[in-house]
Scaffold this active site. Structure first.
Site, mmCIF file in Angstrom:
data_model
loop_
_atom_site.group_PDB
_atom_site.id
_atom_site.type_symbol
_atom_site.label_atom_id
_atom_site.label_comp_id
_atom_site.label_asym_id
_atom_site.label_seq_id
_atom_site.Cartn_x
_atom_site.Cartn_y
_atom_site.Cartn_z
ATOM 1 N N LYS A 197 0.707 -1.288 -0.004
ATOM 2 C CA LYS A 197 -0.040 0.087 -0.031
ATOM 3 C C LYS A 197 0.848 1.006 -0.137
ATOM 4 O O LYS A 197 1.830 1.388 0.815
ATOM 5 C CB LYS A 197 -0.800 0.147 1.303
ATOM 6 C CG LYS A 197 -1.889 -1.183 1.390
ATOM 7 C CD LYS A 197 -2.805 -0.982 2.532
ATOM 8 C CE LYS A 197 -3.643 -2.238 2.476
ATOM 9 N NZ LYS A 197 -4.622 -2.135 3.738
ATOM 10 N N GLY A 376 8.986 -1.603 12.062
ATOM 11 C CA GLY A 376 8.271 -0.415 12.446
ATOM 12 C C GLY A 376 9.171 0.569 12.834
ATOM 13 O O GLY A 376 9.014 1.987 12.285
#
Length: 395
Positions: A197, A376
């Protein structure tokens, strides 16, 4: 930036936050010891100085004290990796820990039980952090994978070591590698952004667009750009609500004279399966009922040319569904191009869960300059965010 080398640990206890959140199989055996290996240089430096180590980590996402998430399962593997018999205590605070720490001699290593058995860890509880702080003379944060979390053991605890805190070797190298790409890079700089995405990479794109010369786009996010440009993408993955954003990114890149490279051809399939029928078509001419699952050969050549001219390379995200053999060629080709550029003197940094998995699977881990251990955390640093675990040491 205070690092391990600023301290002599002789007769000192180093309280080290490591990231031993490693995968286990059904028999509770470690299936990938990369994170343990990554912490080894820091632990050995303390021991070689004549100090001792108290290691603290989390494992998984336990709801209270659950045996399947006990760090006791990994003691044998940690012992094997370090070459030192690791002691274990089945708590991380309280009198049993106090006793185990008091009895720890120079050259010894003690592993505490899973920090997340206490909800106070994730809550960033000050009192819990203070209890943990009693187990060492010097606090060392070497857990890049959790540096973006404001947890008790990563960010809050540092205040109890105003002078005696530092980065471990792994965390210091992670910071330096990302800084090298973002702020001290040799040009041309190329960032490869793959994955599903656009929305998950938008922060990264916005932060690096002025700092890099080339952005290679791959993976599922390709088709949001192609559709925004008026192409036919069939049943390929797309974020319809991000079409305007994709055009905005292209326009911003032009403004900053940053070249964006989109795949020109794709390996398409009639089903999301390794047994699907496949063909290669232009990325903007995918028929209905078909989906793009990898970049095609022309794209591979085009991307390899860009990478060959690059002096600094950042790779975050695969170019296709590499977990299926039929759709792995784009990612393998990219890995080969980066390995070749690295051999010729480029600095290459790979990070993000899927890219790291691909690099390991296809044998590129020792052919790139650095493989990051934090998904992350790395993304947030690339977005320009200040990470709580890093800021706490710098204060």
């Amino acid at each position: 930036m205070r690092t391990l080398n600023d301290f002599n640990f002789e007769n000192k206890k180093a309280l080290i936050r490591v990231d031993f959140n490693v995968p286990l199989n059904n028999a509770f055996e470690v299936t990938d010891d990369t994170r343990i290996q990554a912490a080894k240089p820091t632990i050995l430096k303390v021991l070689e100085d004549g100090g001792s180590c108290v290691l603290m980590s989390h494992l998984g996402r336990p709801k209270g004290k659950e045996d399947q998430f006990s760090l006791g399962h990994i003691v044998r593997k940690v012992t094997q990796v370090l070459g030192v018999q690791v002691k274990f205590v089945n708590d991380c605070i309280g009198t049993t820990v106090e006793e185990a720490v008091a009895n720890l001699k120079s050259g010894e290593v003690l592993l505490l039980e899973n920090l997340r058995f206490y909800p106070e860890e994730k809550a960033g509880d000050v009192s819990f952090a203070e209890q943990l702080s009693k187990w060492g003379d010097v606090y060392v944060n070497d857990a890049f994978g959790t540096a973006h979390r404001a947890h008790a053991s990563t960010a809050v605890i540092a205040q109890f070591f105003p002078e005696n805190k530092c980065f471990g070797k792994l965390l210091a190298t992670e910071i330096e590698s990302i800084d090298k790409v973002l702020n001290n890079s040799e040009k041309p700089v190329t960032a490869i952004l793959g994955g599903a995405k656009v929305s998950s990479k938008i922060g990264v794109i916005e932060n690096i667009i002025e700092k890099v010369d080339h952005i290679i786009v791959g993976g599922g996010m390709t088709f949001t750009f192609i559709k925004a440009l008026g192409g036919k993408i069939g049943n390929s993955l797309v974020e319809d609500d991000k079409l305007d954003l994709a055009l905005e990114i292209l326009s911003k890149a032009k403004e900053h004279q940053t070249e964006i490279h989109l795949p020109v051809d794709a390996v398409i399939a009639d089903a999301f399966s390794n047994d699907a029928t496949t063909q290669v078509v232009a990325t903007n001419e995918i028929p209905d009922g078909w989906m793009g699952l990898d970049c095609g050969p022309k794209t591979g050549e085009k991307f390899a040319e860009v990478i060959a001219k690059s002096k600094t390379i950042l790779w975050n995200g695969p170019l296709g569904v590499f977990e299926m053999e039929k759709f792995a060629q784009g990612t393998i080709g990219l890995g080969n191009a980066i390995a070749e550029a690295t051999k010729n003197g480029a600095f290459s940094l790979v990070g993000g869960g899927d890219s790291v998995a691909a690099v390991k699977q296809f044998g590129f881990a020792d052919k790139v300059s650095y493989v990051s251990t934090g998904g992350g955390a790395m993304l947030e640093m690339l977005e320009g965010q200040t990470l709580p675990g890093i800021e706490a040491i710098l204060k």
